[in-house]
Scaffold this motif. Structure first.
Motif, PDB file in Angstrom:
ATOM      1  N   VAL A 134      -5.227   5.137  -8.755  1.00  0.00           N
ATOM      2  CA  VAL A 134      -5.395   5.628  -7.379  1.00  0.00           C
ATOM      3  C   VAL A 134      -6.419   4.795  -6.622  1.00  0.00           C
ATOM      4  CG1 VAL A 134      -6.044   7.593  -5.935  1.00  0.00           C
ATOM      5  CG2 VAL A 134      -4.724   7.963  -8.030  1.00  0.00           C
ATOM      6  N   GLU A 135      -7.660   4.808  -7.064  1.00  0.00           N
ATOM      7  CA  GLU A 135      -8.741   4.212  -6.287  1.00  0.00           C
ATOM      8  C   GLU A 135      -8.707   2.688  -6.306  1.00  0.00           C
ATOM      9  OE1 GLU A 135      -9.965   6.290  -4.532  1.00  0.00           O
ATOM     10  OE2 GLU A 135      -9.962   8.202  -5.601  1.00  0.00           O
ATOM     11  N   ILE A 136      -8.612   2.099  -7.485  1.00  0.00           N
ATOM     12  CA  ILE A 136      -8.664   0.640  -7.570  1.00  0.00           C
ATOM     13  C   ILE A 136      -7.381   0.006  -7.039  1.00  0.00           C
ATOM     14  CG2 ILE A 136      -8.765  -1.303  -9.192  1.00  0.00           C
ATOM     15  CD1 ILE A 136     -10.827   0.309 -10.782  1.00  0.00           C
ATOM     16  N   THR A 137      -6.224   0.613  -7.309  1.00  0.00           N
ATOM     17  CA  THR A 137      -4.991   0.036  -6.762  1.00  0.00           C
ATOM     18  C   THR A 137      -4.969   0.120  -5.239  1.00  0.00           C
ATOM     19  OG1 THR A 137      -3.787   2.130  -7.048  1.00  0.00           O
ATOM     20  CG2 THR A 137      -3.581   0.505  -8.810  1.00  0.00           C
ATOM     21  N   SER A 138      -5.389   1.241  -4.680  1.00  0.00           N
ATOM     22  CA  SER A 138      -5.380   1.354  -3.217  1.00  0.00           C
ATOM     23  C   SER A 138      -6.389   0.395  -2.595  1.00  0.00           C
ATOM     24  CB  SER A 138      -5.669   2.796  -2.777  1.00  0.00           C
ATOM     25  OG  SER A 138      -6.957   3.219  -3.181  1.00  0.00           O
ATOM     26  N   GLY A 139      -7.576   0.275  -3.194  1.00  0.00           N
ATOM     27  CA  GLY A 139      -8.585  -0.626  -2.651  1.00  0.00           C
ATOM     28  C   GLY A 139      -8.193  -2.088  -2.750  1.00  0.00           C
ATOM     29  N   ALA A 140      -7.695  -2.500  -3.905  1.00  0.00           N
ATOM     30  CA  ALA A 140      -7.272  -3.896  -4.077  1.00  0.00           C
ATOM     31  C   ALA A 140      -6.062  -4.207  -3.204  1.00  0.00           C
ATOM     32  CB  ALA A 140      -6.952  -4.171  -5.544  1.00  0.00           C
ATOM     33  N   VAL A 146     -10.297  -2.527 -15.495  1.00  0.00           N
ATOM     34  CA  VAL A 146     -10.585  -2.711 -14.078  1.00  0.00           C
ATOM     35  C   VAL A 146     -10.082  -4.073 -13.599  1.00  0.00           C
ATOM     36  CG1 VAL A 146     -12.459  -3.139 -12.431  1.00  0.00           C
ATOM     37  CG2 VAL A 146     -12.532  -1.127 -13.924  1.00  0.00           C
ATOM     38  N   ALA A 147     -10.385  -5.120 -14.350  1.00  0.00           N
ATOM     39  CA  ALA A 147     -10.015  -6.474 -13.943  1.00  0.00           C
ATOM     40  C   ALA A 147      -8.504  -6.650 -13.869  1.00  0.00           C
ATOM     41  CB  ALA A 147     -10.621  -7.488 -14.909  1.00  0.00           C
ATOM     42  N   VAL A 148      -7.791  -6.145 -14.864  1.00  0.00           N
ATOM     43  CA  VAL A 148      -6.341  -6.314 -14.895  1.00  0.00           C
ATOM     44  C   VAL A 148      -5.668  -5.519 -13.780  1.00  0.00           C
ATOM     45  CG1 VAL A 148      -4.245  -5.899 -16.240  1.00  0.00           C
ATOM     46  CG2 VAL A 148      -6.271  -6.847 -17.361  1.00  0.00           C
ATOM     47  N   VAL A 149      -6.065  -4.271 -13.621  1.00  0.00           N
ATOM     48  CA  VAL A 149      -5.434  -3.428 -12.593  1.00  0.00           C
ATOM     49  C   VAL A 149      -5.725  -3.971 -11.196  1.00  0.00           C
ATOM     50  CG1 VAL A 149      -5.479  -1.151 -11.506  1.00  0.00           C
ATOM     51  CG2 VAL A 149      -5.334  -1.348 -13.992  1.00  0.00           C
ATOM     52  N   ALA A 150      -6.958  -4.367 -10.933  1.00  0.00           N
ATOM     53  CA  ALA A 150      -7.303  -4.901  -9.614  1.00  0.00           C
ATOM     54  C   ALA A 150      -6.530  -6.179  -9.326  1.00  0.00           C
ATOM     55  CB  ALA A 150      -8.810  -5.156  -9.525  1.00  0.00           C
ATOM     56  N   ALA A 151      -6.453  -7.063 -10.301  1.00  0.00           N
ATOM     57  CA  ALA A 151      -5.737  -8.318 -10.101  1.00  0.00           C
ATOM     58  C   ALA A 151      -4.244  -8.081  -9.893  1.00  0.00           C
ATOM     59  CB  ALA A 151      -5.967  -9.244 -11.298  1.00  0.00           C
ATOM     60  N   TYR A 152      -3.673  -7.176 -10.682  1.00  0.00           N
ATOM     61  CA  TYR A 152      -2.244  -6.885 -10.549  1.00  0.00           C
ATOM     62  C   TYR A 152      -1.937  -6.273  -9.186  1.00  0.00           C
ATOM     63  CZ  TYR A 152       2.316  -4.739 -11.299  1.00  0.00           C
ATOM     64  OH  TYR A 152       3.631  -4.369 -11.161  1.00  0.00           O
ATOM     65  N   ALA A 153      -2.709  -5.274  -8.797  1.00  0.00           N
ATOM     66  CA  ALA A 153      -2.468  -4.614  -7.517  1.00  0.00           C
ATOM     67  C   ALA A 153      -2.638  -5.584  -6.358  1.00  0.00           C
ATOM     68  CB  ALA A 153      -3.407  -3.420  -7.352  1.00  0.00           C
ATOM     69  N   PHE A 154      -3.679  -6.399  -6.406  1.00  0.00           N
ATOM     70  CA  PHE A 154      -3.908  -7.363  -5.331  1.00  0.00           C
ATOM     71  C   PHE A 154      -2.767  -8.375  -5.256  1.00  0.00           C
ATOM     72  CE2 PHE A 154      -5.331 -11.420  -3.711  1.00  0.00           C
ATOM     73  CZ  PHE A 154      -5.991 -11.077  -2.541  1.00  0.00           C
ATOM     74  N   GLY A 155      -2.395  -8.940  -6.401  1.00  0.00           N
ATOM     75  CA  GLY A 155      -1.384  -9.983  -6.408  1.00  0.00           C
ATOM     76  C   GLY A 155      -0.018  -9.503  -5.955  1.00  0.00           C
ATOM     77  N   VAL A 156       0.424  -8.376  -6.481  1.00  0.00           N
ATOM     78  CA  VAL A 156       1.748  -7.864  -6.124  1.00  0.00           C
ATOM     79  C   VAL A 156       1.768  -7.412  -4.665  1.00  0.00           C
ATOM     80  CG1 VAL A 156       3.502  -6.119  -6.631  1.00  0.00           C
ATOM     81  CG2 VAL A 156       2.266  -7.230  -8.501  1.00  0.00           C
ATOM     82  N   THR A 157       0.705  -6.752  -4.233  1.00  0.00           N
ATOM     83  CA  THR A 157       0.658  -6.304  -2.838  1.00  0.00           C
ATOM     84  C   THR A 157       0.627  -7.477  -1.880  1.00  0.00           C
ATOM     85  OG1 THR A 157      -0.546  -4.316  -3.514  1.00  0.00           O
ATOM     86  CG2 THR A 157      -0.598  -4.875  -1.174  1.00  0.00           C
TER      87      THR A 157
END
Length: 437
Positions: free
Chosen positions: A174-180, A366-377
């Protein structure tokens, strides 16, 4: 999930989860008010619409395939579930998840998916095409939210079952995916016209505080509901949630007073939200003392983080990055510091004799989820921008999206105070709004 006889349903747990589901759903209208009050008068209705339409879009996608892919049997090495429950197939009234009906569990999880998508809208306020948002939300939900949810909470998801990281109520999905994701869209769309030059103050602070209050109220369902039962764990999580929201508020105000000389209403609302964001992943892992520290740390750090956009030149309109990404990272990492075995059932953080192992696991997650969410988005946003166009036209942005997109204004006088400069009206001549002097 295994279908069991309806007699195995615990009525107390079910009653609590029904209430918690309603509480979490209320958070999205609360978010709409929170965001709506933070923008200028010419974009209020657009912000409300971006949140409200997310309810409809995500619900359709979740029922069609999202729930099955997130919570179905693992289909690919802990990365995604199968489509065995697509269209909610096989999930009748007698199907049970733990001690609650599976259909209720699926609905509860749906409300998480809804607000996560809606959160992203705050990063691109004032300048996104509504038509592009209608396409972005369902695509993003399937490609970003659903896989990360499976990693964290799904059957065989790699983050919990293999890595061993902890996340009680949604710091990662929720939080890290939405923020990234918000950061990615900021970069795709670029800054608002007048960013760092014009005053872009919240137009209605009472609305902001009302929205924050509704978010806080709903957050008890968000966090304590994640215990999936009316039990002692839910009670502990409930108290942790309250405590962290309070210290988050106080931490933000302390920084404002020290830095600016004025504790603000917006700061109080934002600080409470920051504390609630940070306690979301950790509420089921830390003691009450840990919750107080988590909230305080988030309130203080996020109050500085919201200013990074001016130095780094990314226009995160309503501080999704500064509050949700930063707060989510703080709360998720501090599990590795403050986790206690009385809450986790065994795992302990650094301060309780657990060493650095759990902190390392949290950092990897944290690192993997943030990178994945940022890259795909970033990829989704770029494709939409080059095809449909994601950025609103300059004339629309000057005049305001409420009038040019929705043909409405929140206030009779609103567009007069924040309308388009001369030469930037896009309405037919008979409908043109008089620009400000």
């Amino acid at each position: 999930m295994t279908p069991l006889a309806a007699a195995h349903v615990d009525t107390g747990d079910t009653a609590w989860l029904l209430a918690a589901t309603a509480l979490v759903l209320l958070m999205t209208p609360g978010l709409a008010l929170f965001y709506g009050g933070m923008v200028r008068t010419k974009s209020v209705l657009n912000m409300l619409m971006m949140s409200f339409v997310s309810i409809a879009l995500v619900t359709v996608v979740w029922l069609a395939a999202g729930y099955s892919l997130a919570f179905g049997d693992d289909a690919f090495g802990g990365l995604i579930g199968d489509l065995g429950h697509a269209g909610m197939a096989g999930l009748g009234p007698d199907s049970v998840q733990g001690t609650v009906p599976t259909l209720l569990f699926a609905t509860f999880q749906l409300t998480f998916a809804i607000i996560t998508a809606a959160l992203i809208s705050g990063a691109i306020a004032d300048r996104a095409k509504f038509a592009a948002w209608l396409v972005f939300v369902p695509v993003w939900a399937l490609l970003v939210y659903v896989p990360v949810t499976h990693w964290v909470w799904g059957s065989g998801g790699w983050i919990v079952s293999r890595l061993g990281a902890l996340d009680f109520a949604g710091g990662l999905p929720v939080e890290i995916t939405s923020g990234a994701s918000g950061l990615a869209l900021c970069l795709v769309l670029g800054p608002r016209l007048g960013f760092k030059k014009d005053a872009m103050r919240p137009h209605n602070l009472p609305m902001v505080v009302l929205g924050a209050g509704l978010l806080w109220f709903g957050w008890f369902g968000f966090n304590a509901g994640s215990a999936l039962g009316a039990n002692g764990l839910a009670a502990a999580v409930f108290l942790n949630t309250l405590a962290a929201g309070c210290t988050g508020l106080l931490g933000w105000l302390f920084v404002e007073q020290k830095r600016d000389g004025h504790p603000t209403t917006l700061g109080a609302a934002s600080g409470a939200v920051a504390g609630l964001v940070a306690i979301t992943p950790s509420c089921g892992s830390v003691s009450l003392l840990g919750a107080l520290v988590v909230g305080l740390a988030a309130g203080a750090v996020c109050s500085y983080a919201v200013g990074w956009k001016f130095r780094l030149n990314y226009d995160d309109s309503l501080d999704v990055v500064g509050v949700h990404l930063v707060g989510g990272v703080i709360g998720t990492l501090l599990i590795g510091v403050f986790a206690v075995d009385t809450m986790t059932g065994g795992t302990e953080g650094l301060l309780y004799g657990g060493g650095l192992t759990q902190l390392g696991r949290q950092l990897v997650a944290v690192a993997v989820v943030a990178a994945y969410a940022f890259g795909v988005t970033y990829g989704i946003g770029t494709v939409l921008d080059r095809t449909l166009g994601f950025r609103a036209d300059e004339d629309q942005e000057y005049t305001g999206l409420d009038l040019t997109v929705h043909a409405e204004t929140a206030y009779d006088h609103g567009v007069l105070g924040h309308g388009a400069p001369v030469g930037h009206s896009v309405l037919p001549s008979a409908q043109k709004v008089k620009p400000p002097e």
